[in-house]
Motif scaffolding. Structure first.
Motif, PDB file in Angstrom:
ATOM      1  N   ASP A 101       0.816  -1.219   0.000  1.00  0.00           N
ATOM      2  CA  ASP A 101       0.000   0.000   0.000  1.00  0.00           C
ATOM      3  C   ASP A 101       0.847   1.265   0.000  1.00  0.00           C
ATOM      4  OD1 ASP A 101      -2.374  -1.406   0.045  1.00  0.00           O
ATOM      5  OD2 ASP A 101      -2.660  -1.208   2.210  1.00  0.00           O
ATOM      6  N   CYS A 102       2.126   1.119   0.318  1.00  0.00           N
ATOM      7  CA  CYS A 102       3.010   2.279   0.454  1.00  0.00           C
ATOM      8  C   CYS A 102       3.505   2.765  -0.907  1.00  0.00           C
ATOM      9  CB  CYS A 102       4.194   1.925   1.360  1.00  0.00           C
ATOM     10  SG  CYS A 102       3.669   1.588   3.049  1.00  0.00           S
ATOM     11  N   ALA A 103       4.113   3.938  -0.919  1.00  0.00           N
ATOM     12  CA  ALA A 103       4.599   4.552  -2.156  1.00  0.00           C
ATOM     13  C   ALA A 103       5.654   3.687  -2.837  1.00  0.00           C
ATOM     14  CB  ALA A 103       5.164   5.938  -1.873  1.00  0.00           C
ATOM     15  N   GLY A 104       6.370   2.909  -2.070  1.00  0.00           N
ATOM     16  CA  GLY A 104       7.390   2.020  -2.607  1.00  0.00           C
ATOM     17  C   GLY A 104       7.991   1.192  -1.484  1.00  0.00           C
ATOM     18  N   ILE A 105       8.790   0.229  -1.870  1.00  0.00           N
ATOM     19  CA  ILE A 105       9.438  -0.656  -0.903  1.00  0.00           C
ATOM     20  C   ILE A 105      10.945  -0.576  -1.127  1.00  0.00           C
ATOM     21  CG2 ILE A 105       9.681  -3.030  -0.096  1.00  0.00           C
ATOM     22  CD1 ILE A 105       6.828  -3.541  -1.152  1.00  0.00           C
ATOM     23  N   LEU A 106      11.669  -0.318  -0.040  1.00  0.00           N
ATOM     24  CA  LEU A 106      13.132  -0.261  -0.063  1.00  0.00           C
ATOM     25  C   LEU A 106      13.690  -1.347   0.847  1.00  0.00           C
ATOM     26  CD1 LEU A 106      13.900   3.522   0.594  1.00  0.00           C
ATOM     27  CD2 LEU A 106      14.155   2.324  -1.565  1.00  0.00           C
ATOM     28  N   SER A 107      14.793  -1.896   0.455  1.00  0.00           N
ATOM     29  CA  SER A 107      15.514  -2.740   1.399  1.00  0.00           C
ATOM     30  C   SER A 107      16.294  -1.811   2.326  1.00  0.00           C
ATOM     31  CB  SER A 107      16.470  -3.675   0.659  1.00  0.00           C
ATOM     32  OG  SER A 107      17.532  -2.929   0.087  1.00  0.00           O
ATOM     33  N   SER A 108      16.622  -2.302   3.497  1.00  0.00           N
ATOM     34  CA  SER A 108      17.427  -1.484   4.412  1.00  0.00           C
ATOM     35  C   SER A 108      18.778  -1.184   3.770  1.00  0.00           C
ATOM     36  CB  SER A 108      17.607  -2.181   5.760  1.00  0.00           C
ATOM     37  OG  SER A 108      18.126  -3.477   5.602  1.00  0.00           O
ATOM     38  N   ARG A 109      19.269  -2.100   3.001  1.00  0.00           N
ATOM     39  CA  ARG A 109      20.548  -1.900   2.308  1.00  0.00           C
ATOM     40  C   ARG A 109      20.484  -0.701   1.354  1.00  0.00           C
ATOM     41  NH1 ARG A 109      23.649  -6.957  -0.232  1.00  0.00           N
ATOM     42  NH2 ARG A 109      25.617  -6.211   0.530  1.00  0.00           N
ATOM     43  N   THR A 110      19.391  -0.575   0.632  1.00  0.00           N
ATOM     44  CA  THR A 110      19.211   0.562  -0.275  1.00  0.00           C
ATOM     45  C   THR A 110      19.121   1.863   0.514  1.00  0.00           C
ATOM     46  OG1 THR A 110      18.109  -0.822  -1.912  1.00  0.00           O
ATOM     47  CG2 THR A 110      17.739   1.557  -2.072  1.00  0.00           C
ATOM     48  N   PHE A 111      18.368   1.843   1.624  1.00  0.00           N
ATOM     49  CA  PHE A 111      18.283   3.026   2.478  1.00  0.00           C
ATOM     50  C   PHE A 111      19.670   3.416   2.969  1.00  0.00           C
ATOM     51  CE2 PHE A 111      18.069   4.988   6.645  1.00  0.00           C
ATOM     52  CZ  PHE A 111      17.211   6.049   6.408  1.00  0.00           C
ATOM     53  N   PHE A 112      20.464   2.452   3.401  1.00  0.00           N
ATOM     54  CA  PHE A 112      21.820   2.741   3.893  1.00  0.00           C
ATOM     55  C   PHE A 112      22.675   3.367   2.795  1.00  0.00           C
ATOM     56  CE2 PHE A 112      21.283  -1.150   6.858  1.00  0.00           C
ATOM     57  CZ  PHE A 112      20.478  -0.410   7.711  1.00  0.00           C
ATOM     58  N   ARG A 113      22.514   2.915   1.555  1.00  0.00           N
ATOM     59  CA  ARG A 113      23.262   3.510   0.446  1.00  0.00           C
ATOM     60  C   ARG A 113      22.806   4.931   0.161  1.00  0.00           C
ATOM     61  NH1 ARG A 113      22.525  -0.717  -3.998  1.00  0.00           N
ATOM     62  NH2 ARG A 113      22.099  -2.263  -2.446  1.00  0.00           N
ATOM     63  N   LEU A 114      21.503   5.176   0.229  1.00  0.00           N
ATOM     64  CA  LEU A 114      20.972   6.518  -0.027  1.00  0.00           C
ATOM     65  C   LEU A 114      21.471   7.537   0.994  1.00  0.00           C
ATOM     66  CD1 LEU A 114      17.249   5.744  -0.876  1.00  0.00           C
ATOM     67  CD2 LEU A 114      18.949   6.695  -2.432  1.00  0.00           C
TER      68      LEU A 114
END
Length: 120
Positions: A74-87
């Motif tokens: 239902d959310c705008a998108g799904i990120l892995s924690s790994r992707t968040f850490f890279r961002l």
């Protein structure tokens, strides 16, 4: 009775202000942090604040506060924690004290500090 939450009501207010009142406008972070013993520290909702500092809300807190189950699709998108850490790699380098604890868990107490949540 109020649910016991790991974030302050101010953080919840900041989150919903940034998400325009709807958690579905936020990203869903699937955390499978290798730093946690059990491999998971829980999932989070994430949205950048007006200053681009991430606002995190543990899904368990969101579910208790909203009295509903959060569906990642239902959310705008799904990120892995790994992707968040890279961002947020450079920002995390400035604020994270330990490489033994999940960065998401280290961010939560910082966001609950009034001066950081407002003026970072």
């Amino acid at each position: 009775m109020d649910p016991v939450l790991s974030v302050s009501y101010e953080t919840i207010a900041l989150f919903f202000e940034a998400a325009e009142g709807n958690y579905r406008n936020a990203m869903y972070i699937l955390c499978s942090c290798p730093r946690e013993r059990n491999g998971r520290c829980g999932d989070f909702l994430f949205i950048p604040g007006h200053d681009c500092i991430p606002i995190l809300l543990p899904c368990s807190d969101a579910e208790a506060f909203l009295n509903t189950q959060i569906d990642s699709t239902d959310c705008a998108g799904i990120l892995s924690s790994r992707t968040f850490f890279r961002l947020y790699h450079k920002w995390l380098e400035l604020i994270i004290d330990s490489d033994q604890i999940c960065p998401l868990k280290q961010i939560l107490p910082l966001l609950n500090q009034e001066r950081i949540a407002k003026n970072w």
